[in-house]
Design an enzyme around this catalytic site. Structure first.
Site, mmCIF file in Angstrom:
data_model
loop_
_atom_site.group_PDB
_atom_site.id
_atom_site.type_symbol
_atom_site.label_atom_id
_atom_site.label_comp_id
_atom_site.label_asym_id
_atom_site.label_seq_id
_atom_site.Cartn_x
_atom_site.Cartn_y
_atom_site.Cartn_z
ATOM 1 N N LYS A 88 -71.263 78.286 24.388
ATOM 2 C CA LYS A 88 -70.610 76.967 24.519
ATOM 3 C C LYS A 88 -69.997 76.729 25.894
ATOM 4 O O LYS A 88 -69.504 75.633 26.170
ATOM 5 C CB LYS A 88 -69.505 76.831 23.461
ATOM 6 C CG LYS A 88 -69.998 76.690 22.050
ATOM 7 C CD LYS A 88 -68.870 76.522 21.070
ATOM 8 C CE LYS A 88 -68.252 77.838 20.687
ATOM 9 N NZ LYS A 88 -69.126 78.702 19.880
ATOM 10 N N LYS A 144 -65.590 72.610 20.814
ATOM 11 C CA LYS A 144 -66.559 71.941 19.944
ATOM 12 C C LYS A 144 -66.289 70.445 19.832
ATOM 13 O O LYS A 144 -67.230 69.630 19.925
ATOM 14 C CB LYS A 144 -66.540 72.591 18.560
ATOM 15 C CG LYS A 144 -67.121 74.004 18.543
ATOM 16 C CD LYS A 144 -66.985 74.656 17.168
ATOM 17 C CE LYS A 144 -67.598 76.042 17.154
ATOM 18 N NZ LYS A 144 -67.413 76.728 15.853
ATOM 19 N N VAL A 196 -72.032 73.674 18.092
ATOM 20 C CA VAL A 196 -71.139 73.125 17.064
ATOM 21 C C VAL A 196 -71.809 73.308 15.700
ATOM 22 O O VAL A 196 -72.891 72.774 15.452
ATOM 23 C CB VAL A 196 -70.853 71.624 17.299
ATOM 24 C CG1 VAL A 196 -69.896 71.096 16.241
ATOM 25 C CG2 VAL A 196 -70.302 71.379 18.696
ATOM 26 N N GLU A 214 -65.855 84.870 17.219
ATOM 27 C CA GLU A 214 -66.269 85.155 18.577
ATOM 28 C C GLU A 214 -65.958 86.634 18.863
ATOM 29 O O GLU A 214 -65.173 87.264 18.137
ATOM 30 C CB GLU A 214 -65.501 84.266 19.564
ATOM 31 C CG GLU A 214 -65.798 82.777 19.437
ATOM 32 C CD GLU A 214 -67.169 82.398 19.962
ATOM 33 O OE1 GLU A 214 -67.701 83.098 20.851
ATOM 34 O OE2 GLU A 214 -67.728 81.398 19.469
ATOM 35 N N GLY A 224 -71.821 82.777 11.164
ATOM 36 C CA GLY A 224 -72.677 83.857 10.679
ATOM 37 C C GLY A 224 -73.880 84.041 11.572
ATOM 38 O O GLY A 224 -74.447 83.073 12.075
ATOM 39 N N LEU A 241 -76.124 73.831 11.547
ATOM 40 C CA LEU A 241 -75.985 72.488 10.971
ATOM 41 C C LEU A 241 -76.468 71.428 11.967
ATOM 42 O O LEU A 241 -76.190 71.531 13.171
ATOM 43 C CB LEU A 241 -74.526 72.216 10.609
ATOM 44 C CG LEU A 241 -73.927 73.059 9.481
ATOM 45 C CD1 LEU A 241 -72.447 72.715 9.307
ATOM 46 C CD2 LEU A 241 -74.676 72.830 8.177
ATOM 47 N N THR A 287 -75.406 84.726 24.400
ATOM 48 C CA THR A 287 -74.218 85.469 24.830
ATOM 49 C C THR A 287 -73.014 84.538 24.738
ATOM 50 O O THR A 287 -73.120 83.381 24.339
ATOM 51 C CB THR A 287 -74.356 85.965 26.273
ATOM 52 O OG1 THR A 287 -74.211 84.845 27.178
ATOM 53 C CG2 THR A 287 -75.717 86.613 26.520
#
Length: 820
Positions: free
Chosen positions: A582, A688, A612, A673, A802, A616, A558
């Site tokens: 985050k 981030k 972040v 977002e 994505g 990746l 969420t």
């Protein structure tokens, strides 16, 4: 001679008794057989209720007698041919008349002695054994009914009588050596019952029919004792608690005694001792699956890879702690404690004492707690009054779990492995005991943790196939849905390649929650969630903690602060947290540090790689650099896949697309977002870079980060719809930004940087020579300059937004959580 004992479930109905007859008929082809039986299932409890009701003046006892009579008459009619029923039906009625006469006496006297209680409950075994004896007779089998009361002799400790071994052995041997008694194929004997020297009926304790079989086997040096029940042998754990409990094909006498002492219900604890002394093998077999090999109990523990033979537990335990400075160095305290308990006939299950001699702790049954406190406080009254010793401390709601295995003494590290896995699952150990023989390791834990503890121990010591993670997903939107689908598709690969089973047990959105502790059916989870009960995040967390499942992982996909606020509560209970959200890691530093500390303290995972760069490996790589001794000097990064997509696709309106239209395209494709202003205003990028700075060791807050924002302040007013309308009005502003960069031969990129403890974000003109210039689509790029990478940075580049890639990053964190 061999002895076959059949329990209550094995003789619980006419159909079951027919199976017993078939088993015995086959068995007597080898050698003569003593058949010991329990009462029909449920009858002993009915007889106890009968005795208590009658002695309390409750006329309901008459109904109980009628029910018992009907049960046994029905069995006779089902088992015997009509022409052979009358004698057995008369026998049943005669025994029930005797029983009724005894109860009438109790009803008038309003008093129930233990002697009378034993007499009444003995009718269960007498009735079942006589009916089965008549069934053998009707089949033409040479059989004789043997009254165990005449052969097994005990003291007068009713309901749990102690056997006089020498007298019993000689009586049994004399009976079976008599010429008139040695020509039968089957000797039918009631279990559980015996008699004292006055001839009064006694009983051997609940489960005593097993013991009866062992007494006969030991006295006659039988070739084998077979205990027939409703399960196919002993199991590595209680299958009602552990779905993957495994059969134990072979076990030693000592291991079987340990397991039965610590709560394994398959065999009555005293049963082992008589046959062990005579080295008689004991088979545990299934009446309803007679061809199954079952479990053999014999002298030696098998030499195999399973150095732990089983896991068992005892519930309803309390700890008694005697402690005080006056105990140190003074002999006799332990003796006085045990003498005080022994005088009140209180059985001590567990003992542990600190090496400082400041305290001694014993475990007893919870029903003995009050009597124990009175006895011990009275014994140490003088020391308590002079404050040398504290009054006895009682802790309740506890249970014992025990690892059992003779071979564990040859395997170092078993204790560490046991307590390590309990600690990683948030199970607090209150007391520990281990004998010098190292046949068992015992721990006292909260009763609420028993099922979880047995499951994690079983998984650690017996599961060679897979480890199970129990996943609770919060957030069933775009990313959450992709994650669930990825887990579903990858399930078989994880089992085969990583020996990992990811079991989704909970899915919740902002309004509803769907939970099944055995695992959800993911084929139609959306429909199930739509029809699930309403619930808040508070309700969801309460259910997670109440279920107390092993290897639990909470997955937050969420963007809600209310969800991020529950992490601490979960980590404190050793529930791992995987966060795509985050908010927690970009909250005030004190809260961020607290969550990291709780994860370490309670051996739980707190993973947030997707905070972040989606999937990746940015945070993981940074952590690896720091852990291996590197120092981060500078970070430069394009951290918003959304902003990179927008500026890569916005051409100043020359292609007919306004800035607002490009942003809407990014949102529709799942790159933003829920509120795109978090991306375009720079807030998301600030979060981030702050997270990266914190992971690099910098104590930093949001207000410490400078933001060179490009979005007009008017765009932050109103709803998301108002935001899009205002962007259309501000198209000239965005066009001007584009044209200024293009005039210099540059591209627009929103860049974050961290250096010398300072962080900043903002829109920059990027020259063709920059690493950021050739960054296309929704890609992110991070440059780590460190002590080891001072000039040419370590570069991480790839898709940074994505639903699919974000879900895959969360998925990877879930798999990492399995390693904690």
């Amino acid at each position: 001679m061999q002895v076959l004992k059949f329990g209550g479930s094995s003789v619980g109905s006419a159909d079951a008794i027919a199976k017993v007859v078939a088993i015995v008929t086959e068995s007597i082809k080898k050698e003569p057989t003593i058949v010991v039986v329990s009462a029909m299932s449920g009858v002993t409890d009915q007889l106890l209720m009968l005795a208590q009701s009658a002695s309390q003046g409750n006329e309901a006892y008459k109904t109980i007698i009628q029910n018992i009579e009907q049960k046994h008459l029905d069995a006779v009619r089902a088992l015997l041919p009509i022409q052979q029923q009358s004698g057995t039906l008369s026998m049943v009625k005669q025994l029930l008349n005797e029983l009724e006469s005894n109860c009438e006496g109790l009803f008038m006297l309003r008093e129930l002695s233990m002697r009378m209680q034993d007499k009444i409950i003995s009718y269960g075994e007498i009735l079942s054994s006589k009916i089965i004896s008549a069934t053998f007779e009707s089949k033409g089998i040479k059989q004789q009914w043997v009254d165990s009361r005449n052969l097994i002799k005990t003291d007068s400790k009713y309901f749990n009588a102690v056997v006089n071994k020498e007298l019993t052995d000689s009586t049994i041997q004399a009976y079976f050596s008599a010429k008139e008694n040695n020509s039968f194929d089957v000797y039918m004997a009631p279990g559980f019952i015996a008699s004292d020297k006055e001839g009064n009926t006694t009983t051997l304790g609940r489960g005593g029919s097993d013991y009866t079989g062992a007494i006969y086997a030991a006295a006659l040096k039988a070739s084998a004792l077979e205990i027939w029940t409703d399960v196919s042998g002993m199991m590595t754990a209680d299958p009602r608690m552990v779905s993957n409990a495994k059969e134990i094909p072979q076990i030693s006498y000592q291991e079987a005694m340990e397991l039965s002492h610590f709560g394994a219900k398959i065999i009555y604890p005293p049963t082992i001792q008589p046959v062990m002394y005579q080295n008689i093998p004991v088979w545990i077999k299934n009446t309803f699956e007679p061809n199954h090999p079952g479990t053999i109990i014999e002298n030696n523990s098998p030499k195999d890879d399973n150095f732990i033979r089983g896991i068992s537990s005892i519930k309803d335990l309390c700890l008694l702690s005697l402690e005080g400075a006056g105990m140190v160095g003074i002999p006799g305290f332990s003796k006085r404690l045990f003498d005080a308990l022994a005088k009140k006939l209180i059985n001590v299950i567990l003992i542990t004492q600190s090496s400082s001699e400041h305290s001694i702790c014993v475990g007893v049954n919870v029903q003995d707690a009050h009597q124990a406190k009175l006895a011990v406080d009275a014994e140490f009254e003088q020391e308590i009054n002079t404050q040398k010793v504290e009054p006895l401390i009682i802790e309740k709601d506890l249970s014992i779990i025990a690892l059992v295995g003779e071979q564990m003494r040859n395997h170092p590290g078993v204790s560490g492995k046991m307590f390590g896995v309990l600690g990683r699952n948030g199970i607090n150990v209150r007391a520990i005991a281990q004998g010098s023989s190292e046949k068992n390791i015992t721990a006292v834990i909260a009763s609420a943790d028993v099922k979880k503890a047995i499951n994690v121990l079983h998984e650690e010591f017996f599961e060679t196939t897979y480890k199970q993670l129990n996943i609770y997903v919060a957030g069933a939107g775009n990313v959450g849905g992709k994650l669930i689908n990825q887990i579903q598709k990858q399930a078989e690969y994880l089992k085969k390649s990583l020996r990992l089973q990811i079991n989704i047990v909970g899915i919740a959105n902002s309004k509803k929650q769907l939970i099944n502790v055995d695992g959800l059916d993911l084929t139609n989870w959306k429909e199930q969630l739509a029809n699930a009960k309403p619930g808040s995040i508070t309700d969801y967390v309460h259910a997670i903690l109440e279920n107390n499942l092993r290897n639990s992982v909470f997955v937050d996909v969420t963007a809600h602060e209310t969800v991020a606020n529950v992490y601490a509560q979960l980590l404190e209970k050793a529930v791992s947290v995987v966060a795509c959200n985050k908010i927690a890691c970009s909250s005030p530093y004190e809260n961020y540090a607290k969550l990291k500390s709780l994860a370490r303290q309670y051996n739980a995972a707190f993973l947030f790689e997707t905070n972040v760069g989606a999937s990746l490996p940015i945070i993981g790589t940074l952590n690896d650099l720091i852990r291996s001794g590197d120092t981060i000097n500078k970070i430069e990064a394009v951290l918003s896949g959304t902003l990179n997509f927008v500026f890569n696709n916005y051409a100043g309106g020359t292609d007919g697309k306004s800035f607002a239209q490009v942003v809407k395209q990014a949102q529709d494709e799942g790159y933003t977002e829920p509120d795109p202003r978090l991306d375009l205003g720079g807030t998301d990028v600030m979060r981030k870079i702050m997270i990266l700075a914190r992971e690099a060791g910098q104590k930093i807050e949001m207000e410490d980060i400078s933001n060179n924002a490009f979005l007009p302040s008017s765009c932050f007013n109103g709803s998301v719809a108002d935001f899009y309308a205002e962007m259309e009005k501000q198209e000239a502003h965005f066009k001007k930004l584009y044209e200024a960069a293009a005039a210099e031969g540059c591209k627009l990129k929103f860049v974050a940087s961290y250096e010398n403890g300072k962080a900043k974000v903002g829109l920059q003109h990027i020259q063709p020579s920059s690493d950021f210039y050739h960054l296309y689509g929704k890609d992110n790029l991070v440059l780590f300059y460190s002590m080891r990478y001072p000039e040419l940075p370590l570069v991480i580049k790839g898709a940074g937004a994505g639903a699919d890639v974000t879900a895959s990053g969360v998925f990877a964190d879930i798999i990492r959580a399995a390693r904690v």
